[in-house]
Design a protein around this motif. Structure first.
Motif, mmCIF file in Angstrom:
data_model
loop_
_atom_site.group_PDB
_atom_site.id
_atom_site.type_symbol
_atom_site.label_atom_id
_atom_site.label_comp_id
_atom_site.label_asym_id
_atom_site.label_seq_id
_atom_site.Cartn_x
_atom_site.Cartn_y
_atom_site.Cartn_z
ATOM 1 N N GLY A 33 -12.673 10.748 -4.088
ATOM 2 C CA GLY A 33 -12.825 10.672 -2.626
ATOM 3 C C GLY A 33 -12.079 9.514 -2.000
ATOM 4 O O GLY A 33 -11.532 8.657 -2.686
ATOM 5 N N CYS A 34 -12.054 9.496 -0.678
ATOM 6 C CA CYS A 34 -11.436 8.354 0.009
ATOM 7 C C CYS A 34 -12.308 7.919 1.175
ATOM 8 O O CYS A 34 -13.172 8.668 1.627
ATOM 9 N N ASN A 35 -12.085 6.697 1.636
ATOM 10 C CA ASN A 35 -12.891 6.158 2.728
ATOM 11 C C ASN A 35 -12.063 5.859 3.973
ATOM 12 O O ASN A 35 -12.556 5.248 4.913
ATOM 13 N N ILE A 36 -10.795 6.252 3.954
ATOM 14 C CA ILE A 36 -10.003 6.149 5.182
ATOM 15 C C ILE A 36 -9.234 7.462 5.380
ATOM 16 O O ILE A 36 -9.185 8.296 4.480
ATOM 17 N N PHE A 37 -8.644 7.611 6.537
ATOM 18 C CA PHE A 37 -7.997 8.892 6.874
ATOM 19 C C PHE A 37 -6.551 8.656 7.311
ATOM 20 O O PHE A 37 -6.259 8.627 8.505
ATOM 21 N N CYS A 38 -5.681 8.448 6.329
ATOM 22 C CA CYS A 38 -4.252 8.278 6.638
ATOM 23 C C CYS A 38 -3.718 9.622 7.136
ATOM 24 O O CYS A 38 -3.961 10.649 6.505
ATOM 25 N N LYS A 39 -2.978 9.563 8.226
ATOM 26 C CA LYS A 39 -2.518 10.837 8.812
ATOM 27 C C LYS A 39 -1.507 11.559 7.936
ATOM 28 O O LYS A 39 -1.327 12.757 8.061
ATOM 29 N N PHE A 40 -0.811 10.817 7.072
ATOM 30 C CA PHE A 40 0.221 11.460 6.240
ATOM 31 C C PHE A 40 -0.337 11.971 4.913
ATOM 32 O O PHE A 40 0.384 12.563 4.121
ATOM 33 N N CYS A 41 -1.626 11.744 4.670
ATOM 34 C CA CYS A 41 -2.169 12.038 3.338
ATOM 35 C C CYS A 41 -2.508 13.507 3.164
ATOM 36 O O CYS A 41 -3.217 14.104 3.976
ATOM 37 N N LYS A 42 -1.997 14.072 2.082
ATOM 38 C CA LYS A 42 -2.332 15.460 1.764
ATOM 39 C C LYS A 42 -2.639 15.501 0.277
ATOM 40 O O LYS A 42 -1.740 15.629 -0.554
ATOM 41 N N ARG A 43 -3.917 15.332 -0.047
ATOM 42 C CA ARG A 43 -4.287 15.363 -1.467
ATOM 43 C C ARG A 43 -4.343 16.809 -1.930
ATOM 44 O O ARG A 43 -4.803 17.673 -1.178
ATOM 45 N N SER A 44 -3.897 17.076 -3.131
ATOM 46 C CA SER A 44 -4.061 18.438 -3.637
ATOM 47 C C SER A 44 -4.080 18.454 -5.154
ATOM 48 O O SER A 44 -3.702 17.469 -5.802
ATOM 49 N N GLY A 85 -5.308 6.983 -7.412
ATOM 50 C CA GLY A 85 -5.738 8.205 -6.765
ATOM 51 C C GLY A 85 -6.263 9.256 -7.729
ATOM 52 O O GLY A 85 -6.599 8.918 -8.857
ATOM 53 N N PRO A 86 -6.346 10.515 -7.284
ATOM 54 C CA PRO A 86 -5.803 10.982 -6.015
ATOM 55 C C PRO A 86 -6.548 10.473 -4.779
ATOM 56 O O PRO A 86 -5.988 10.521 -3.692
ATOM 57 N N GLY A 87 -7.741 9.953 -4.912
ATOM 58 C CA GLY A 87 -8.442 9.355 -3.767
ATOM 59 C C GLY A 87 -8.345 7.836 -3.836
ATOM 60 O O GLY A 87 -7.433 7.291 -4.445
ATOM 61 N N GLU A 88 -9.316 7.164 -3.224
ATOM 62 C CA GLU A 88 -9.320 5.702 -3.200
ATOM 63 C C GLU A 88 -10.192 5.174 -4.356
ATOM 64 O O GLU A 88 -11.397 5.471 -4.424
ATOM 65 N N PRO A 89 -9.620 4.370 -5.259
ATOM 66 C CA PRO A 89 -10.379 3.917 -6.433
ATOM 67 C C PRO A 89 -11.655 3.125 -6.120
ATOM 68 O O PRO A 89 -12.587 3.156 -6.916
ATOM 69 N N THR A 115 -5.048 0.463 -4.287
ATOM 70 C CA THR A 115 -6.163 0.627 -3.352
ATOM 71 C C THR A 115 -5.658 0.564 -1.911
ATOM 72 O O THR A 115 -4.605 -0.025 -1.646
ATOM 73 N N ASN A 116 -6.458 1.137 -1.002
ATOM 74 C CA ASN A 116 -6.118 0.953 0.414
ATOM 75 C C ASN A 116 -6.648 -0.388 0.934
ATOM 76 O O ASN A 116 -6.357 -0.771 2.064
ATOM 77 N N GLY A 117 -7.453 -1.071 0.154
ATOM 78 C CA GLY A 117 -7.868 -2.431 0.488
ATOM 79 C C GLY A 117 -9.091 -2.553 1.379
ATOM 80 O O GLY A 117 -9.583 -3.659 1.613
#
Ligand code: SF4
Ligand code: SF4
Length: 285
Positions: A33-44, A85-89, A115-117
């Protein structure tokens, strides 16, 4: 094991250049999973697309250790085990758990995390204790107005925070986290996604600021226009080169990133053993 920037320059495939660039890494896709929403992110989840945010599936920390065993047996030049990844560690406990297990079984392997920090100040002690040798923090802007155009919002303290307020929290945490981690002797690399229409004129400021906070190396990653930033263009070689030259006034610049998958394994840009080690991935529902 003692690691520092000079040591990583010799043994880490992403820090070493030229003739030294024959070492390998194994990325362990333990973070869903991730805890932020980068507009360019497309996990698959697939077997074919070659870019960050993509893996065959998610594995558990104990499967990750087994994966490292297989990877070093197949490719003894692997010197690095990383979670990218694929999400935020730091959004789930699995990455730190994985590093604790790897530290016990492979004390000499370099441990690397991206990490996204957002949660770096909260987890700095755990990162140090887990023995992580090299930390990458993605910092796309240090100006909240610019950051708010790149990331829609964050989940912080159990709440969704949007826009400029989210950007302020993220930037403050990234910078204080970089300071804390680098202050503990861990090498910090900063990744910045270069987005021509949004942060191209701002990347130099990012490089200067992160260097002032203790980062050792800077990696400018060209945007892959997709998802919410599909309207943006991919930077051309001239723009990338200009941004790197400007950043180099303040910090060492890394120039040969392959934009690897979250389950990449082998020698970047040369030997790929990932298909041989990820045999039974679990696709999350
Ligand atoms: Fe995607 Fe990484 Fe951004 Fe999370 S931090 S949204 S995983 S690019
Ligand atoms: Fe190294 Fe870039 Fe691949 Fe990360 S994505 S492992 S920095 S080459």
């Amino acid at each position: 094991m003692k690691t520092n920037f000079e040591y990583l320059m010799k043994l880490h495939p992403c820090f070493a250049a030229g003739a030294k660039n024959y070492k390998g890494r194994v990325h362990l896709p333990v973070s869903p999973g991730c805890n932020i929403f980068c507009k360019f992110c497309k996990r698959s989840f697939n077997d074919t697309v070659n870019r960050p945010g993509v893996a065959r599936g998610i594995i558990s920390p104990s499967e990750a250790v087994e994966t490292v065993r297989k990877a070093v047996a197949l490719c003894p030049d692997i010197t690095v085990a990383g979670v990218a990844g694929p999400g935020e560690p730091l959004a789930t406990p699995y990455a730190l758990e994985t590093f604790r297990l790897i530290k016990k079984e492979f004390p000499d392997i370099i441990k690397c995390m991206s990490t996204n920090g957002l949660l770096l100040p909260d987890y700095a002690e755990d990162i140090i204790e887990a023995g992580i040798d090299s930390l990458t923090v993605t910092v796309n802007a240090i100006n909240p107005d610019i950051q708010a155009r790149i990331c829609e919002g964050i989940v912080y303290g159990g709440k969704f925070v949007a826009g400029r307020e989210a950007a302020e929290i993220l930037i403050a945490n990234q910078l204080s986290g970089i300071k804390k981690i680098s202050g503990a002797g861990i090498t910090v690399k900063v990744n910045t996604v270069l987005i021509p229409e949004i942060n191209a004129g701002h990347v130099t400021d990012v490089s200067k600021t992160v260097a002032e906070h203790g980062a050792s190396i800077f990696n400018i990653i060209p945007l892959i226009p997709q998802h919410g930033l599909s309207w943006c263009s991919a930077p051309d070689c001239g723009l990338i080169s200009k941004a790197r030259t400007e950043a180099e006034k303040y910090i060492k610049v890394f120039r040969h990133c392959q934009r690897c998958r979250a389950d990449a394994a082998g020698i970047p840009g040369s030997r790929d053993i990932s298909r041989m080690i990820y045999i039974t991935p679990v696709i999350p529902e």
